[in-house]
Design an enzyme around this catalytic site. Sequence first.
Site, PDB file in Angstrom:
ATOM      1  N   PRO A 125      10.007  12.694 -39.495  1.00  0.00           N
ATOM      2  CA  PRO A 125       9.376  11.396 -39.216  1.00  0.00           C
ATOM      3  C   PRO A 125       9.727  10.925 -37.798  1.00  0.00           C
ATOM      4  O   PRO A 125      10.896  10.839 -37.440  1.00  0.00           O
ATOM      5  CB  PRO A 125       9.992  10.453 -40.246  1.00  0.00           C
ATOM      6  N   CYS A 126       8.713  10.646 -37.019  1.00  0.00           N
ATOM      7  CA  CYS A 126       8.955  10.278 -35.622  1.00  0.00           C
ATOM      8  C   CYS A 126       8.647   8.808 -35.324  1.00  0.00           C
ATOM      9  O   CYS A 126       8.663   8.391 -34.173  1.00  0.00           O
ATOM     10  CB  CYS A 126       8.159  11.182 -34.689  1.00  0.00           C
ATOM     11  N   GLN A 127       8.382   8.016 -36.353  1.00  0.00           N
ATOM     12  CA  GLN A 127       8.002   6.620 -36.139  1.00  0.00           C
ATOM     13  C   GLN A 127       9.003   5.858 -35.274  1.00  0.00           C
ATOM     14  O   GLN A 127       8.627   5.021 -34.470  1.00  0.00           O
ATOM     15  CB  GLN A 127       7.864   5.864 -37.477  1.00  0.00           C
TER      16      GLN A 127
END
Length: 168
Positions: A125-127
């Site tokens: 997850p790169c949010q």
Amino acid sequence: MNKKLRVFEAFAGIGAQASALKRIGINFEIVGISEWFIDALNCYDALHNEGISISKPSIEEIEKELTAHTFSRDSSKPIPDIRRIGQNQMENLYYSHKKSKNFGSITEIDPATMPESDLLIYSFPCQDLSTGGKTEGMEEGSGTRSSLLWEIKRILLGLKERNILPRY
């Protein structure tokens, strides 16, 4: 005949990485995945498990299997009690989970139980790296979703102890 590449797909989502391998003609089999978001897991099942069937379990077997893992309805926070989603949704989740060889949340994977693989793929997850995610970062131990990347290090160290590091 080429030997099938054994693949473990972490942060599997809907299986975009498996789809990419199919598109480029890699001969592979998924030996396990890691996914906790119910909708993504159900999509993964629909996209990648056509023709796979498993025997019908009792509701007790379903509860036992699903309560051994953590799942999420929104990919952000865990469901405190999986029984709250109702019997029909639990059955659907069970089938998706089992047919996909899901090991559940990346944080709960015990490297001692993982199958041998030739390739470990992931797209964490790169949010929290974007301005939309308030640039909270991915520092190890920070508790951000992006810091889940460090779970891969933990898993690889465990696989190294077992002398079964993936080749790729």
